[in-house]
Design a protein around this motif. Structure first.
Motif, PDB file in Angstrom:
ATOM      1  N   ILE A 107       0.850  -1.196   0.000  1.00 19.44           N
ATOM      2  CA  ILE A 107       0.000   0.000   0.000  1.00 19.44           C
ATOM      3  C   ILE A 107       0.884   1.244   0.000  1.00 19.44           C
ATOM      4  CG2 ILE A 107      -1.821   1.250   1.207  1.00 19.44           C
ATOM      5  CD1 ILE A 107      -2.639  -1.434   2.463  1.00 19.44           C
ATOM      6  N   PRO A 108       0.893   2.023  -1.077  1.00 18.59           N
ATOM      7  CA  PRO A 108       1.711   3.242  -1.112  1.00 18.59           C
ATOM      8  C   PRO A 108       1.106   4.332  -0.232  1.00 18.59           C
ATOM      9  CG  PRO A 108       1.073   2.510  -3.329  1.00 18.59           C
ATOM     10  CD  PRO A 108       0.215   1.785  -2.356  1.00 18.59           C
ATOM     11  N   ALA A 109       1.939   5.279   0.174  1.00 16.42           N
ATOM     12  CA  ALA A 109       1.445   6.471   0.854  1.00 16.42           C
ATOM     13  C   ALA A 109       0.576   7.264  -0.111  1.00 16.42           C
ATOM     14  CB  ALA A 109       2.617   7.313   1.343  1.00 16.42           C
ATOM     15  N   ILE A 110      -0.283   8.119   0.422  1.00 19.83           N
ATOM     16  CA  ILE A 110      -1.214   8.862  -0.434  1.00 19.83           C
ATOM     17  C   ILE A 110      -0.458   9.744  -1.422  1.00 19.83           C
ATOM     18  CG2 ILE A 110      -3.013  10.630  -0.438  1.00 19.83           C
ATOM     19  CD1 ILE A 110      -4.017   9.439   2.196  1.00 19.83           C
ATOM     20  N   ARG A 111       0.634  10.383  -0.980  1.00 17.38           N
ATOM     21  CA  ARG A 111       1.425  11.217  -1.898  1.00 17.38           C
ATOM     22  C   ARG A 111       1.950  10.401  -3.074  1.00 17.38           C
ATOM     23  NH1 ARG A 111       7.007  10.535  -0.944  1.00 17.38           N
ATOM     24  NH2 ARG A 111       7.590  12.617  -1.693  1.00 17.38           N
ATOM     25  N   ASP A 112       2.321   9.157  -2.793  1.00 16.12           N
ATOM     26  CA  ASP A 112       2.828   8.291  -3.857  1.00 16.12           C
ATOM     27  C   ASP A 112       1.698   7.789  -4.756  1.00 16.12           C
ATOM     28  OD1 ASP A 112       5.391   8.600  -2.866  1.00 16.12           O
ATOM     29  OD2 ASP A 112       5.202   6.904  -1.499  1.00 16.12           O
ATOM     30  N   ARG A 113       0.494   7.608  -4.169  1.00 14.81           N
ATOM     31  CA  ARG A 113      -0.663   7.239  -4.989  1.00 14.81           C
ATOM     32  C   ARG A 113      -0.999   8.349  -5.980  1.00 14.81           C
ATOM     33  NH1 ARG A 113      -4.879   5.248  -0.454  1.00 14.81           N
ATOM     34  NH2 ARG A 113      -3.177   4.776   0.980  1.00 14.81           N
ATOM     35  N   VAL A 114      -0.860   9.587  -5.525  1.00 18.50           N
ATOM     36  CA  VAL A 114      -1.141  10.723  -6.405  1.00 18.50           C
ATOM     37  C   VAL A 114      -0.141  10.752  -7.562  1.00 18.50           C
ATOM     38  CG1 VAL A 114      -1.194  13.242  -6.553  1.00 18.50           C
ATOM     39  CG2 VAL A 114      -2.233  12.094  -4.588  1.00 18.50           C
ATOM     40  N   VAL A 115       1.137  10.550  -7.268  1.00 22.13           N
ATOM     41  CA  VAL A 115       2.161  10.555  -8.320  1.00 22.13           C
ATOM     42  C   VAL A 115       1.925   9.396  -9.281  1.00 22.13           C
ATOM     43  CG1 VAL A 115       4.628  10.311  -8.785  1.00 22.13           C
ATOM     44  CG2 VAL A 115       3.863  11.728  -6.869  1.00 22.13           C
ATOM     45  N   GLN A 116       1.654   8.213  -8.737  1.00 24.12           N
ATOM     46  CA  GLN A 116       1.378   7.070  -9.610  1.00 24.12           C
ATOM     47  C   GLN A 116       0.149   7.327 -10.468  1.00 24.12           C
ATOM     48  OE1 GLN A 116       1.343   3.164  -7.850  1.00 24.12           O
ATOM     49  NE2 GLN A 116       2.971   3.663  -6.408  1.00 24.12           N
ATOM     50  N   GLY A 117      -0.870   7.932  -9.862  1.00 25.18           N
ATOM     51  CA  GLY A 117      -2.089   8.233 -10.609  1.00 25.18           C
ATOM     52  C   GLY A 117      -1.836   9.227 -11.728  1.00 25.18           C
ATOM     53  N   ALA A 118      -1.008  10.241 -11.468  1.00 20.95           N
ATOM     54  CA  ALA A 118      -0.677  11.229 -12.498  1.00 20.95           C
ATOM     55  C   ALA A 118       0.091  10.578 -13.642  1.00 20.95           C
ATOM     56  CB  ALA A 118       0.137  12.367 -11.874  1.00 20.95           C
ATOM     57  N   LEU A 119       1.043   9.726 -13.307  1.00 22.95           N
ATOM     58  CA  LEU A 119       1.814   9.022 -14.337  1.00 22.95           C
ATOM     59  C   LEU A 119       0.920   8.094 -15.149  1.00 22.95           C
ATOM     60  CD1 LEU A 119       4.592   8.489 -15.563  1.00 22.95           C
ATOM     61  CD2 LEU A 119       4.970   6.753 -13.805  1.00 22.95           C
ATOM     62  N   LYS A 120       0.002   7.421 -14.469  1.00 24.50           N
ATOM     63  CA  LYS A 120      -0.927   6.525 -15.164  1.00 24.50           C
ATOM     64  C   LYS A 120      -1.817   7.303 -16.128  1.00 24.50           C
ATOM     65  CE  LYS A 120      -4.889   3.509 -14.368  1.00 24.50           C
ATOM     66  NZ  LYS A 120      -5.903   3.069 -13.399  1.00 24.50           N
ATOM     67  N   LEU A 121      -2.300   8.480 -15.728  1.00 27.82           N
ATOM     68  CA  LEU A 121      -3.173   9.277 -16.588  1.00 27.82           C
ATOM     69  C   LEU A 121      -2.505   9.624 -17.913  1.00 27.82           C
ATOM     70  CD1 LEU A 121      -4.738  11.678 -13.929  1.00 27.82           C
ATOM     71  CD2 LEU A 121      -5.993  10.046 -15.349  1.00 27.82           C
ATOM     72  N   ILE A 122      -1.193   9.825 -17.894  1.00 25.82           N
ATOM     73  CA  ILE A 122      -0.483  10.195 -19.112  1.00 25.82           C
ATOM     74  C   ILE A 122      -0.048   8.973 -19.920  1.00 25.82           C
ATOM     75  CG2 ILE A 122       1.499  11.471 -20.021  1.00 25.82           C
ATOM     76  CD1 ILE A 122      -0.747  13.166 -18.690  1.00 25.82           C
ATOM     77  N   LEU A 123       0.352   7.908 -19.241  1.00 28.03           N
ATOM     78  CA  LEU A 123       0.817   6.713 -19.963  1.00 28.03           C
ATOM     79  C   LEU A 123      -0.324   5.837 -20.475  1.00 28.03           C
ATOM     80  CD1 LEU A 123       3.837   5.457 -17.806  1.00 28.03           C
ATOM     81  CD2 LEU A 123       3.889   6.848 -19.890  1.00 28.03           C
TER      82      LEU A 123
END
Length: 427
Positions: A107-123
């Motif tokens: 389970i990533p920290a929320i800050r890391d979930r946000v970064v992963q989510g941003a990267l996913k939105l673009i990729l």
């Protein structure tokens, strides 16, 4: 003249169309879009909708809201732009499975979930253009019910020889070097690749964390060559509108169905051999104990996404398929409900109903397709009896109180979940 900024949905659509029109195109200049505040805000909203437990830092969404979401996202943006962002280690959570085994969630920290989510939105739009139609796991506008319907339709069309695959600890054994090479085939952006490498290393030397926001996308990228191989087999053996091999994959859950006529026995063997070869290239192990070749024409069954499939004669005398919830899934639900009743034995009945309604709603909404009416009826009756026993226990009496409370009172007055109808999947 200054051009108006492209909103995120338009950007994703344009990326998808370019990726779809040119299968060899490598995309650059993506990192700036990952760092945009609009992308981070969208990723934060998605993360909050999914909720979930806090990561290793213990920070919750309530904590972030109190301190200010804007300041939280600005700090992430500054770290991404300056190149100082470093993901935290994932918090490990073990989920019990059968035979005393556990599924390990990272389970990533929320800050890391946000970064992963941003990267996913673009990729995501880049690789969505490459994914195959038989892949359903965690993809936009694709559901598990669609995959279930695809498999059922294949059985009806006489694809009765089934390779029921089980992959051994798939998510834990994804090789980072192979995955990064696959991403690099479509992404020519050093900063994006560096960020993805940091995210992967936070979960260890191998694997993608079950629980990570970007993990489903990465797992689909990793297995896309397997899907392509099966699609080629489908097209090469096609005769007009007739096909003789079909497949459906949802994350690491994969079934391959081959026509039941004896002349296609070679196709079954060839498909199995090619699967072994493709998984070998990826360093993914097939669980030989659980991987089976099933013959539905001999009254054998197989399971996919929580359902059992059996070939049966319909009332019109033609061959069809019976799709029912697995007994294991029903047992797990009843055990979860029993735990709620036991822990809240001294609580008012409306409190118990408040707790069990979301559990019932989630389970029934997933399993209400196929031939589930008998299973759903059993659960409904079981829950009613447990509610009656709870009420009688509160009055220190035995029995079920059949004459004290009618069924309508449970649903109309107490608000007990009552939507057990089977619904047919709509494509």
């Amino acid at each position: 003249m200054i051009k108006a900024s492209i909103d995120l949905q338009d950007l994703r659509r344009k990326i998808y169309l370019k990726a779809k029109s040119d299968k060899t195109r490598r995309f650059w200049g993506l990192y700036v879009h990952v760092c945009k505040m609009e992308t981070l805000q969208w990723a934060y909203r998605d993360a909050k909708e999914n909720n979930g437990a806090p990561g290793i830092d213990g920070v919750t969404f309530d904590d972030i809201e109190k301190a200010g979401v804007e300041a939280f996202l600005e700090q992430i943006q500054n770290e991404l732009v300056s190149g100082t962002y470093r993901p935290m280690r994932n918090r490990i959570k073990e989920i019990p499975k059968d035979n005393d085994k556990v599924r390990v969630l990272g389970i990533p920290a929320i800050r890391d979930r946000v970064v992963q989510g941003a990267l996913k939105l673009i990729l995501e739009p880049i690789f969505e253009a490459d994914f195959q139609k038989g892949s359903y796991g965690y993809r936009p506008k694709r559901t598990a019910h669609a995959a279930i319907d695809r498999v059922a339709e294949a059985v009806v069309k006489n694809k009765t020889r089934v390779i029921d695959l089980d992959l051994k600890a798939y998510f834990d054994n994804v090789r980072h070097d192979i995955l990064l090479n696959k991403v690099a085939e479509r992404v020519d952006d050093d900063k994006v690749m560096r960020l993805l490498r940091l995210i992967l290393k936070a979960s260890g030397k191998r694997g993608v964390p079950q629980g990570g926001v970007i993990s489903p996308l990465l797992s689909n990228i990793y297995l896309n060559e397997v899907d392509k191989m099966l699609e080629r087999a489908n097209e090469l053996t096609r005769y007009g509108r007739f096909t003789y091999i079909e497949y459906a994959r949802f994350a690491d859950d994969l079934v391959v169905l081959v026509d039941g006529f004896r002349k296609w026995e070679w196709l079954l063997r060839a498909a199995y051999k090619r699967l072994v070869e493709e998984f070998g290239k990826l360093d993914v192990q097939m669980n030989q104990e659980k991987t089976r070749i099933v013959d539905l024409s001999r009254d054998e069954t197989f399971s996919f996404l929580g359902f059992d499939y059996r070939r049966v004669k319909t009332s019109r005398g033609v061959w069809g398929v019976r799709v029912t919830p697995r007994m294991k899934a029903r047992t797990a639900l009843l055990q979860e409900l029993k735990d709620v009743f036991r822990r809240h034995q001294s609580q008012p009945v409306d409190r118990v109903i408040y707790l069990i309604n979301p559990i019932l709603r989630g389970w029934v909404n997933y399993f209400r397709v196929g031939n589930s009416s008998e299973c759903l009826g059993y659960i409904k009756n079981w829950v009613e009896k447990k509610i009656r026993r709870h009420l009688m226990h509160a009055r220190k009496r035995r029995g079920f109180g059949w004459n004290r409370w009618n069924r309508a009172w449970f649903y109309d007055t107490l608000g007990l979940f009552n939507d057990y109808g089977v619904r047919y999947y709509q494509a």
